[in-house]
Motif scaffolding. Structure first.
Motif, mmCIF file in Angstrom:
data_model
loop_
_atom_site.group_PDB
_atom_site.id
_atom_site.type_symbol
_atom_site.label_atom_id
_atom_site.label_comp_id
_atom_site.label_asym_id
_atom_site.label_seq_id
_atom_site.Cartn_x
_atom_site.Cartn_y
_atom_site.Cartn_z
ATOM 1 N N ARG A 106 72.323 33.016 41.533
ATOM 2 C CA ARG A 106 73.483 33.904 41.719
ATOM 3 C C ARG A 106 73.642 34.867 40.548
ATOM 4 N N VAL A 107 73.500 34.368 39.325
ATOM 5 C CA VAL A 107 73.653 35.240 38.151
ATOM 6 C C VAL A 107 72.490 36.223 38.068
ATOM 7 N N ALA A 108 71.283 35.775 38.408
ATOM 8 C CA ALA A 108 70.131 36.687 38.396
ATOM 9 C C ALA A 108 70.299 37.799 39.421
ATOM 10 N N LEU A 109 70.817 37.482 40.605
ATOM 11 C CA LEU A 109 71.060 38.515 41.614
ATOM 12 C C LEU A 109 72.130 39.505 41.147
ATOM 13 N N ILE A 143 74.382 28.878 28.795
ATOM 14 C CA ILE A 143 73.824 29.758 29.822
ATOM 15 C C ILE A 143 73.373 31.022 29.110
ATOM 16 N N ARG A 144 72.062 31.252 29.080
ATOM 17 C CA ARG A 144 71.503 32.412 28.385
ATOM 18 C C ARG A 144 71.008 33.411 29.434
ATOM 19 N N ILE A 145 71.536 34.625 29.367
ATOM 20 C CA ILE A 145 71.207 35.673 30.328
ATOM 21 C C ILE A 145 70.536 36.810 29.582
ATOM 22 N N ARG A 146 69.294 37.116 29.958
ATOM 23 C CA ARG A 146 68.562 38.228 29.331
ATOM 24 C C ARG A 146 68.611 39.424 30.282
ATOM 25 N N ILE A 147 69.174 40.520 29.782
ATOM 26 C CA ILE A 147 69.376 41.728 30.587
ATOM 27 C C ILE A 147 68.691 42.894 29.906
ATOM 28 N N GLU A 148 68.106 43.770 30.706
ATOM 29 C CA GLU A 148 67.486 44.988 30.180
ATOM 30 C C GLU A 148 68.562 45.893 29.583
#
Length: 179
Positions: A106-109, A143-148
């Motif tokens: 869900r977070v990736a989408l 929760i680690r989120i890598r974003i461009e």
């Protein structure tokens, strides 16, 4: 916006469904021709109903309604491809809601980024009520989120999204890493 479509025809003429005595009357033929023109978009929609409920085929202006019916939230600033992917994932997302895989997907989408969940799996139980927690027990999931970097202008309320996906009893810390 759903509206009247100019020039759309109907494969079913109302006058052909009337008894033959009415088919010979010029007024009745003109009257039913007007009704044919008005209901042609409805018949066309019903004939193509499976396309309206398929996130990959539904018209762009109908996608928000479809997503809402499937219980998912879309950001109006997302590109249409991301909206379609989030809507298509809605049913599977409900099945995996509250799980590690459900959170990741869900977070990736929503962000278009890469999601990692670091959880110690530490659990403490006691048969006695009001027992204090032992010292040193890992207490949060990370929760680690890598974003461009170019996605900086793509507003997503990550805190609300993660709160929606993580079970209420699980404490967490979120880290957003811009590449």
């Amino acid at each position: 916006m759903r509206a009247w479509v100019e020039g759309i025809g109907s494969p079913y003429s109302l006058v052909d469904m009337l008894p033959s005595v009415y088919q010979d009357d010029s007024f009745t033929v003109r009257l039913t021709a007007g009704w044919d023109e008005v209901i042609a978009p409805v018949i066309s929609t019903l004939d193509c109903l499976e396309a309206y409920v398929d996130p990959e085929l539904t018209p762009a202006d109908f996608l928000d309604w479809l997503a809402d019916r499937m219980g998912t939230q879309l950001n109006e600033d997302w590109p249409i491809e991301r909206k379609r992917a989030a809507t298509a994932h809605a049913v599977q997302g409900h099945r995996t809601r509250g799980t590690v895989e459900g959170l990741r997907a869900r977070v990736a989408l929503a962000t278009g980024g890469e999601v990692r969940l670091l959880d110690s799996g530490g659990v403490f139980t006691s048969p006695t009520p009001d027992t204090p927690f032992p010292e040193g027990l890992p207490s949060v999931a990370v929760i680690r989120i890598r974003i461009e970097r170019e996605q900086d202008g793509d507003p997503v309320d990550l805190e609300a999204l993660v709160r929606e996906c993580v079970p209420a009893h699980v404490p967490y810390r979120m880290e957003v890493v811009r590449r």
